[in-house]
Design a protein around this motif. Structure first.
Motif, PDB file in Angstrom:
ATOM      1  N   THR A 245       0.850  -1.194   0.000  1.00 20.49           N
ATOM      2  CA  THR A 245       0.000   0.000   0.000  1.00 20.49           C
ATOM      3  C   THR A 245       0.887   1.246   0.000  1.00 20.49           C
ATOM      4  O   THR A 245       1.882   1.318   0.714  1.00 20.49           O
ATOM      5  N   GLY A 246       0.509   2.211  -0.847  1.00 19.21           N
ATOM      6  CA  GLY A 246       1.271   3.461  -0.938  1.00 19.21           C
ATOM      7  C   GLY A 246       2.519   3.362  -1.793  1.00 19.21           C
ATOM      8  O   GLY A 246       3.369   4.258  -1.777  1.00 19.21           O
TER       9      GLY A 246
ATOM     10  N   PRO B 189       6.979   1.478  -0.060  1.00 15.49           N
ATOM     11  CA  PRO B 189       6.018   2.564  -0.322  1.00 15.49           C
ATOM     12  C   PRO B 189       6.717   3.774  -0.937  1.00 15.49           C
ATOM     13  O   PRO B 189       7.932   3.937  -0.802  1.00 15.49           O
TER      14      PRO B 189
ATOM     15  N   ASP C  82      -6.780   7.024  -0.037  1.00 16.44           N
ATOM     16  CA  ASP C  82      -5.546   7.618   0.455  1.00 16.44           C
ATOM     17  C   ASP C  82      -5.881   8.603   1.574  1.00 16.44           C
ATOM     18  O   ASP C  82      -6.564   9.604   1.352  1.00 16.44           O
TER      19      ASP C  82
ATOM     20  N   PRO D 172      -3.629  10.622   3.936  1.00 11.16           N
ATOM     21  CA  PRO D 172      -2.224  10.904   4.250  1.00 11.16           C
ATOM     22  C   PRO D 172      -1.926  11.298   5.697  1.00 11.16           C
ATOM     23  O   PRO D 172      -0.813  11.136   6.155  1.00 11.16           O
TER      24      PRO D 172
ATOM     25  N   ARG E 110       1.130   7.004   5.856  1.00 11.73           N
ATOM     26  CA  ARG E 110       1.457   7.377   4.474  1.00 11.73           C
ATOM     27  C   ARG E 110       2.502   8.504   4.455  1.00 11.73           C
ATOM     28  O   ARG E 110       3.349   8.553   3.580  1.00 11.73           O
TER      29      ARG E 110
END
Length: 611
Positions: free
Chosen positions: A135-136, A284, A444, A446, A484
């Motif tokens: 993920t990311g 990521p 997403d 962040p 993130r």
């Protein structure tokens, strides 16, 4: 006079014969009379004059199905056990004459890291790839580069997402590079917008469609790329006839028509990892430290509240995952332990506290909340599992300054509501996000620095060979929503931390272990199919089960894993029985099942739902 065999579109009816004063071709769409109504039908072939009287075809449509669409519909009919009319009804027909598409060159493209460049180069060398990226890691940026390549060749692209909830964010990203040639397609569109998109596709103005599984059947001209994002998601499997899997069908269509197909996921299916060429993105795009901490219990306790409160106080955001929607939990008798069940379906009714009713999530029967047990009459009914609505209520009471966003199918019922909710999170107008599986699906966030994952034990305990896979994948997906941009803490509420610990760092470790577990038993080493029998008459359903089971026992090379009452015994007042079959070769299953195919049973090949 001509005579044609036709299939009624979206109908389970057998093929019919009609007469016509004018000449027709395979794939032509016509209007045909049937009893007191008229139906749209597709012409399959010209036949000899039959020995019975035929009705005349009334008119010819300006749209038609292509040879390729008819061939793919025939495959769907045979593989997914539907009628041809149901299979062809999935497709949107083409104009009589396709047009040449112009080359489109974007002004700029997102800059890729060295790892992304390497992954893109690997994908470019293959017709089929599984982009396995944490993920990311920037899978979307790679998709955008691949879209640019096909548009520059005068082709078009389809990006499949598992459900409507995912389309706004990625559509906005892709539109920022390619502008008005991009459209979003899903079931919540107005009729007017659907027609606008179809017209845009016919004219060549819309070249990239991002949408749920039905987008696969749009009449895209000169298709050059299919991306199946979040390829692990069960939403790609249709649960009504034709029971197709859009991911598997994408691979079939791509191979047949010479189209590049890319599957993408941070948590790919065990079967996909084994079967398809893997391209890895292990890091990521922005690396932040993640601390995993296991906690016990089944409630939102002091420890969880303390961590959420801290995030709110320092101006950060927290995410709480609950594996149920609204107050989707049962009323349980504290005396006999039985759940309060729907009178029409043998399944516990869900509590919806704000609206003060019980609801069956299978047949939609509702009733007022009851207090007395329907079985033993002397026990009190209590709720045992936490739902999203209760978590929101608790946090509003316990956390000063809590601004909560609730993400579940009861609250986020339209694309517009989803877009606005995501905007509030991104603008930091909300500081706590509470939700169900919807939270795991690629959004997403962040600024989230705390993820709380509850209810994983419930998912592991589900009676399904993929329950471990679902639980571990969910952990990785939810954990991936935080950290993130900043370091993050992930709280995992479970009574079995030793099960989850080995797989926290790399999902590939789980995939390899699970492949060893499944050998000789489950996909990808074996093929499964499910036969479902339902009838309002219990005895008739049971007799049909025995009849089919008796036949299947005599068939070589297939194994009856189980046969009997379905896990959910009754839905909408129909008694349900099922048979689960296993075979080493898919062809053996198909041969056996085509011998029992009939309108009174449902056959589900490659099932994902066993309820």
């Amino acid at each position: 006079m001509h005579y044609y065999q036709v299939a009624l579109i979206n109908s389970s009816a057998p093929l019919l014969t009609y007469s016509s004063n004018f000449s027709l071709k395979e794939g032509d769409i016509v209007l045909a009379p049937l009893k007191s109504s008229t139906k749209r039908a597709v012409v399959l072939k010209e036949v000899q004059k039959p020995d019975f009287e035929c009705s005349d075809i009334l008119e010819l449509d300006k749209l038609r199905y292509t040879q390729e669409q008819i061939e793919i519909a025939n495959f769907i009919k045979d593989y997914y056990f539907s009628s041809f009319g149901e299979a062809i009804g999935l497709f949107y027909p083409q104009l009589q004459k396709p047009i040449n598409l112009e080359k489109i060159e974007p002004k700029e493209l997102p800059k890729l890291t060295q790892l992304q460049e390497k992954a893109l180069n690997e994908i470019e060398q293959k017709e089929l790839s599984l982009l396995f990226g944490v993920t990311g890691s920037g899978k979307t940026e790679i998709y955008i580069h691949l879209i640019a390549e096909v548009l520059n060749k005068g082709k078009s692209a389809i990006i499949l997402m598992p459900e409507i909830a995912l389309t706004p964010q990625i559509t906005k990203r892709v539109e920022s590079y390619f502008g008005d040639c991009v459209a979003s397609w899903h079931s919540k569109l107005t009729k007017k917008r659907r027609e606008e998109i179809l017209d845009g596709i016919y004219l060549g103005d819309i070249r990239v469609v991002i949408g749920a599984r039905s987008a696969l059947f749009l009449p895209m001209q000169n298709l050059g790329l299919i991306v199946v994002d979040e390829e692990h998601d069960d939403s790609y499997k249709a649960l009504t006839r034709p029971r197709y899997n859009a991911k598997d069908l994408s691979i079939y269509i791509a191979k047949k028509l010479g189209i590049k197909v890319v599957l993408g996921s941070a948590t790919p299916l065990v079967s996909s990892f084994k079967k398809y060429p893997v391209v890895r993105l292990k890091k990521p795009y922005k690396e932040a430290k993640k601390e995993f901490k296991f906690i016990s219990g089944s409630e939102i306790d002091y420890q969880i509240l303390k961590e959420i409160d801290l995030r709110v106080k320092i101006g950060e955001q927290a995410l709480i995952f609950v594996p149920t929607r609204a107050n989707f939990k049962y009323l349980i008798c504290n005396s006999c332990g039985k759940a309060h069940t729907c009178p029409y379906c043998s399944i516990g009714m869900s509590v919806h506290r704000k609206k003060r009713y019980l609801k069956c999530h299978y047949c939609n029967f509702t009733q007022a909340i009851v207090e007395q047990c329907q079985f033993c009459s002397d026990g009190r009914l209590v709720t045992q599992r936490l739902g999203t609505a209760e978590v929101v209520e608790l946090l509003e009471k316990e956390i000063d300054g809590a601004k909560i966003e609730q993400f579940d199918k009861d609250t986020i019922s339209t694309a517009n509501k989803l877009y606005k909710a995501l905007q509030r999170v991104q603008k930091r107008e909300s500081n706590i996000v509470v939700g169900t599986q919807m939270l795991s699906k690629g959004h997403d966030y962040p600024e989230i620095t705390l993820s709380v994952i509850t209810g994983l034990d419930y998912i592991v305990a589900m009676g399904d060979y993929r329950s471990k896979e679902r639980a571990i994948a969910l952990l990785h997906q939810i954990a991936g929503r935080s950290g993130r941009a900043k370091d993050a803490l992930i709280l995992i509420q479970t009574s079995q931390p030793e099960f989850f610990k080995p797989y926290l760092k790399d999902y590939e470790d789980f995939l390899k272990d699970e492949l060893n577990f499944r050998k000789e038993l489950y996909p990808p080493f074996r093929y499964l199919a499910r036969v479902l029998i339902s009838n309002k008459d219990y005895q008739k359903a049971q007799n049909r089960l025995k009849e089919i089971e008796s036949f299947l026992k005599r068939v070589e090379n297939i194994e009856i894993v189980g046969a009997g009452v379905a896990p959910i015994e009754r839905i909408a007042n129909k008694w349900r029985f099922n048979i689960l079959l296993r075979a080493k070769k898919r062809v053996d299953l198909l041969k056996a099942l085509h011998q029992i195919k009939s309108i009174d049973i449902e056959i589900d090949i490659d099932p994902v739902d066993f309820s």
